[in-house]
Design a protein around this motif. Structure first.
Motif, mmCIF file in Angstrom:
data_model
loop_
_atom_site.group_PDB
_atom_site.id
_atom_site.type_symbol
_atom_site.label_atom_id
_atom_site.label_comp_id
_atom_site.label_asym_id
_atom_site.label_seq_id
_atom_site.Cartn_x
_atom_site.Cartn_y
_atom_site.Cartn_z
ATOM 1 N N PRO A 1 0.828 -1.214 0.000
ATOM 2 C CA PRO A 1 0.000 0.000 0.000
ATOM 3 C C PRO A 1 0.863 1.265 0.000
ATOM 4 O O PRO A 1 1.996 1.253 0.475
ATOM 5 N N ASP A 2 0.304 2.350 -0.512
ATOM 6 C CA ASP A 2 1.024 3.619 -0.568
ATOM 7 C C ASP A 2 1.549 4.032 0.807
ATOM 8 O O ASP A 2 2.639 4.594 0.918
ATOM 9 N N SER A 3 0.783 3.769 1.861
ATOM 10 C CA SER A 3 1.202 4.172 3.206
ATOM 11 C C SER A 3 2.499 3.483 3.629
ATOM 12 O O SER A 3 3.297 4.054 4.370
ATOM 13 N N ILE A 4 2.724 2.270 3.145
ATOM 14 C CA ILE A 4 3.969 1.553 3.444
ATOM 15 C C ILE A 4 5.035 1.923 2.421
ATOM 16 O O ILE A 4 6.198 2.137 2.775
ATOM 17 N N ARG A 5 4.654 2.022 1.162
ATOM 18 C CA ARG A 5 5.612 2.354 0.106
ATOM 19 C C ARG A 5 6.320 3.673 0.399
ATOM 20 O O ARG A 5 7.511 3.825 0.134
ATOM 21 N N SER A 6 5.610 4.632 0.966
ATOM 22 C CA SER A 6 6.214 5.937 1.255
ATOM 23 C C SER A 6 7.300 5.857 2.322
ATOM 24 O O SER A 6 8.125 6.760 2.435
ATOM 25 N N ARG A 7 7.338 4.759 3.090
ATOM 26 C CA ARG A 7 8.348 4.591 4.144
ATOM 27 C C ARG A 7 9.521 3.705 3.704
ATOM 28 O O ARG A 7 10.458 3.507 4.467
ATOM 29 N N ILE A 8 9.459 3.176 2.480
ATOM 30 C CA ILE A 8 10.530 2.299 2.000
ATOM 31 C C ILE A 8 11.737 3.145 1.613
ATOM 32 O O ILE A 8 11.601 4.244 1.083
ATOM 33 N N ALA A 9 12.914 2.613 1.856
ATOM 34 C CA ALA A 9 14.153 3.320 1.547
ATOM 35 C C ALA A 9 14.202 3.732 0.079
ATOM 36 O O ALA A 9 13.680 3.032 -0.784
#
Length: 131
Positions: free
Chosen positions: A66-74
């Motif tokens: 999800p975008d909410s997790i993707r935004s926290r990926i390195a």
């Protein structure tokens, strides 16, 4: 594409989770569903500068991130010395790239169209070139 090798005695799911954590800082336990094994590809090629065959069996998974997790990926690969950039591109665009393993031709196949993992044509010197 993120990837890596299994450690001795390590299962496939554990190796995948470890590699994604090491390379991207992605915790697969936070995903809404577990990674799905979609494709298997055998590789026997000759790497530049070597006369020995290079052999791998690639187990290629897809993830719902999800975008909410993707935004926290390195934004750079965490375990590489060259700070390789991490970029997200639409599947149709990724399918046209020179990828390793060579899965571009199947990236636009809709998820869920097969019962289990699909064996892709092998990567060999005549079908894949190293860059």
């Amino acid at each position: 594409m993120p990837g890596g090798l299994r450690h001795l005695g390590e299962g496939t799911a554990a190796a995948l989770a470890r590699e994604l954590k090491e390379e991207l800082g992605l915790d697969t336990d936070q995903l809404p569903e577990p990674p799905v094994l979609r494709w298997v590809q055998d590789q026997t090629t000759t790497r530049p500068g070597s006369t020995e065959p290079f052999e791998r069996l690639h187990l290629i998974h897809t993830l719902n991130v999800p975008d909410s997790i993707r935004s926290r990926i390195a934004t750079t690969e965490q375990d590489a010395n060259d700070t390789t950039q991490v970029v997200w591109v639409p599947l149709a665009q990724a399918a046209a790239l020179h990828l390793y393993p060579a899965i571009g031709s199947v990236l636009t196949t809709p998820a869920g169209t097969s019962i289990g993992p699909v064996e892709l044509p092998p990567m060999v010197d005549g079908t894949y070139r190293w860059r």
